[in-house]
Design an enzyme around this catalytic site. Structure first.
Site, PDB file in Angstrom:
ATOM      1  N   VAL A   1      -3.413  -7.499  -1.326  1.00 49.38           N
ATOM      2  CA  VAL A   1      -2.886  -8.308  -0.218  1.00 49.38           C
ATOM      3  C   VAL A   1      -3.870  -9.393   0.236  1.00 49.38           C
ATOM      4  CG1 VAL A   1      -1.289  -6.552   0.648  1.00 49.38           C
ATOM      5  CG2 VAL A   1      -3.612  -6.677   1.602  1.00 49.38           C
TER       6      VAL A   1
ATOM      7  N   TYR B   1     -12.237  -2.440  12.387  1.00 49.07           N
ATOM      8  CA  TYR B   1     -10.873  -1.888  12.282  1.00 49.07           C
ATOM      9  C   TYR B   1     -10.101  -2.091  13.593  1.00 49.07           C
ATOM     10  CZ  TYR B   1      -7.332   1.686  11.061  1.00 49.07           C
ATOM     11  OH  TYR B   1      -6.168   2.370  10.788  1.00 49.07           O
TER      12      TYR B   1
ATOM     13  N   GLY C   1       0.817  -1.217   0.000  1.00 49.09           N
ATOM     14  CA  GLY C   1       0.000   0.000   0.000  1.00 49.09           C
ATOM     15  C   GLY C   1       0.840   1.252   0.000  1.00 49.09           C
TER      16      GLY C   1
ATOM     17  N   SER D   1       1.158   3.372  -2.677  1.00 48.94           N
ATOM     18  CA  SER D   1       0.740   4.343  -3.691  1.00 48.94           C
ATOM     19  C   SER D   1       0.343   5.669  -3.055  1.00 48.94           C
ATOM     20  CB  SER D   1      -0.439   3.788  -4.494  1.00 48.94           C
ATOM     21  OG  SER D   1      -1.424   3.259  -3.633  1.00 48.94           O
TER      22      SER D   1
HETATM   23  P1  NAP Z   1      -4.599   5.494   2.686  1.00 51.60           P
HETATM   24  O1  NAP Z   1      -4.055   6.852   2.450  1.00 51.60           O
HETATM   25  O2  NAP Z   1      -6.044   5.242   2.514  1.00 51.60           O
HETATM   26  O3  NAP Z   1      -3.764   4.471   1.749  1.00 51.60           O
HETATM   27  C1  NAP Z   1      -4.045   3.113   1.819  1.00 51.60           C
HETATM   28  C2  NAP Z   1      -3.026   2.351   1.003  1.00 51.60           C
HETATM   29  O4  NAP Z   1      -3.287   0.943   1.143  1.00 51.60           O
HETATM   30  C3  NAP Z   1      -3.123   2.668  -0.485  1.00 51.60           C
HETATM   31  O5  NAP Z   1      -1.827   2.640  -1.038  1.00 51.60           O
HETATM   32  C4  NAP Z   1      -3.961   1.510  -1.022  1.00 51.60           C
HETATM   33  O6  NAP Z   1      -3.724   1.200  -2.391  1.00 51.60           O
HETATM   34  C5  NAP Z   1      -3.459   0.385  -0.143  1.00 51.60           C
HETATM   35  N1  NAP Z   1      -4.366  -0.744  -0.091  1.00 51.60           N
HETATM   36  C6  NAP Z   1      -5.621  -0.782   0.420  1.00 51.60           C
HETATM   37  N2  NAP Z   1      -6.144  -2.015   0.288  1.00 51.60           N
HETATM   38  C7  NAP Z   1      -5.197  -2.761  -0.312  1.00 51.60           C
HETATM   39  C8  NAP Z   1      -5.130  -4.116  -0.713  1.00 51.60           C
HETATM   40  N3  NAP Z   1      -6.158  -4.954  -0.529  1.00 51.60           N
HETATM   41  N4  NAP Z   1      -3.987  -4.564  -1.297  1.00 51.60           N
HETATM   42  C9  NAP Z   1      -2.935  -3.734  -1.505  1.00 51.60           C
HETATM   43  N5  NAP Z   1      -2.943  -2.438  -1.140  1.00 51.60           N
HETATM   44  C10 NAP Z   1      -4.064  -1.964  -0.560  1.00 51.60           C
HETATM   45  O7  NAP Z   1      -4.259   4.973   4.162  1.00 51.60           O
HETATM   46  P2  NAP Z   1      -3.178   5.486   5.217  1.00 51.60           P
HETATM   47  O8  NAP Z   1      -3.851   6.441   6.105  1.00 51.60           O
HETATM   48  O9  NAP Z   1      -1.914   5.844   4.554  1.00 51.60           O
HETATM   49  O10 NAP Z   1      -3.002   4.144   6.063  1.00 51.60           O
HETATM   50  C11 NAP Z   1      -1.867   3.285   5.904  1.00 51.60           C
HETATM   51  C12 NAP Z   1      -1.847   2.326   7.080  1.00 51.60           C
HETATM   52  O11 NAP Z   1      -1.745   3.064   8.288  1.00 51.60           O
HETATM   53  C13 NAP Z   1      -3.118   1.481   7.200  1.00 51.60           C
HETATM   54  O12 NAP Z   1      -2.780   0.196   7.655  1.00 51.60           O
HETATM   55  C14 NAP Z   1      -3.908   2.231   8.252  1.00 51.60           C
HETATM   56  O13 NAP Z   1      -4.819   1.376   8.887  1.00 51.60           O
HETATM   57  C15 NAP Z   1      -2.804   2.700   9.151  1.00 51.60           C
HETATM   58  N6  NAP Z   1      -3.121   3.828  10.002  1.00 51.60           N
HETATM   59  C16 NAP Z   1      -3.541   5.015   9.461  1.00 51.60           C
HETATM   60  C17 NAP Z   1      -3.825   6.064  10.305  1.00 51.60           C
HETATM   61  C18 NAP Z   1      -4.277   7.410   9.812  1.00 51.60           C
HETATM   62  O14 NAP Z   1      -4.679   8.240  10.646  1.00 51.60           O
HETATM   63  N7  NAP Z   1      -4.228   7.701   8.526  1.00 51.60           N
HETATM   64  C19 NAP Z   1      -3.680   5.911  11.693  1.00 51.60           C
HETATM   65  C20 NAP Z   1      -3.249   4.699  12.198  1.00 51.60           C
HETATM   66  C21 NAP Z   1      -2.963   3.670  11.345  1.00 51.60           C
HETATM   67  P3  NAP Z   1      -4.563   1.938  -3.580  1.00 51.60           P
HETATM   68  O15 NAP Z   1      -4.069   3.351  -3.599  1.00 51.60           O
HETATM   69  O16 NAP Z   1      -4.189   1.210  -4.808  1.00 51.60           O
HETATM   70  O17 NAP Z   1      -6.002   1.828  -3.197  1.00 51.60           O
END
Ligand code: NAP
Length: 245
Positions: free
Chosen positions: A62, A153, A10, A12
């Protein structure tokens, strides 16, 4: 740290993108994985190449074990053995529990937990054989404290804690480590989509009075991926601006 290879699922967008780009800036061979955002993955890869790293873009969901095994084959042909796996790919599908469908539940658990199973199984031998193999899982503050409307989640992110600690024990005899980062609220698409009043509330409840940045999470991942973290394993590192749920 040149010539080491990492896979960031993930990458991108969001946190994964910042993690992948920082590896690129340090000259790593970086696998940019994504599910559907091809153009965004290309932007990540271009940044890595511009900064002196090497990038390989691999589309693989994934939740699809065969696709992840296929990703490893592609990586072996281009970079060879993987040294660091960052399980970052994530989704949320928020709805209060009384209205949560089985599909809402499965969608989120599949990406976070089945996803972590698929990637970690696939790259486990690489991490064992690497001189300094590292598994780094991205969990969340929500896995510790829970959150209204996020039973799926929170359950998935709590599961990542037990998963990390167990894999840490199984990697330890090979001098490889497994750790976890638990971010608070970070400025990415996942949080930007929340209504403004909720974001204001989050800022008010956070001692540092702001959302975190993806780069601030990436810094921790880079420390955990480095030789400087060699005596740390099975840990959860919080990055939440002091917010305690
Ligand atoms: P995001 O901006 O929504 O990006 C999600 C990423 O995961 C994208 O690159 C997406 O790919 C990829 N993805 C989603 N489903 C997938 C799959 N089935 N197979 C492969 N790739 C997949 O999310 P983010 O906020 O950066 O979050 C990244 C991680 O940090 C996650 O595990 C999230 O739970 C965790 N997290 C985030 C926060 C927050 O506040 N943002 C806080 C705590 C933890 P595409 O672009 O191709 O869809």
């Amino acid at each position: 740290m040149g010539n080491k290879t990492c896979v960031v699922t993930g990458s991108s967008r969001g946190i994964g993108k910042a993690i992948a780009q920082q590896f690129g800036e340090e000259g790593w061979e970086v696998v940019v994985n994504y599910r559907s955002s091809r153009e965004r993955a290309e932007e990540t890869a271009a940044h890595i190449e511009e900064q002196g790293g090497s990038a390989l873009i691999v589309q693989a969901d994934v939740t699809d074990f065969e696709a992840i095994k296929g990703m490893r084959e592609q990586i072996q042909e281009v970079f060879g053995q993987v040294d660091v796996l960052v399980n970052n790919a994530g989704v949320n599908q928020d709805i209060k529990f009384s209205e949560m469908s089985h599909e809402d539940w499965d969608t989120v658990l599949d990406v976070h937990l089945d996803g972590a199973f698929h990637t970690t199984q696939t790259f486990f031998d690489d991490l064992v054989e690497s001189d300094g193999g590292r598994l780094i899982n991205i969990s969340s503050i929500i896995g510790k404290g829970g959150n209204y409307g996020q039973a799926n989640y929170a359950t998935a992110k709590s599961g990542i804690f037990g998963f990390t600690r167990t894999i840490a024990l199984e990697l330890a005899p090979h001098e490889s480590t497994a750790n976890c980062v638990a971010p608070g609220f970070i400025k990415t698409d996942m949080v930007e989509e929340l209504p403004e009043p909720i974001k204001d509330q989050i800022r008010d409840d956070t001692p540092l009075e702001r959302l975190g940045t993806p780069e601030e999470v990436a810094e921790i991942v880079h420390f955990l991926a480095s030789d400087r973290s060699s005596f740390i394993t099975g840990e959860v590192i919080d990055a939440n601006g002091g917010k305690d749920l």
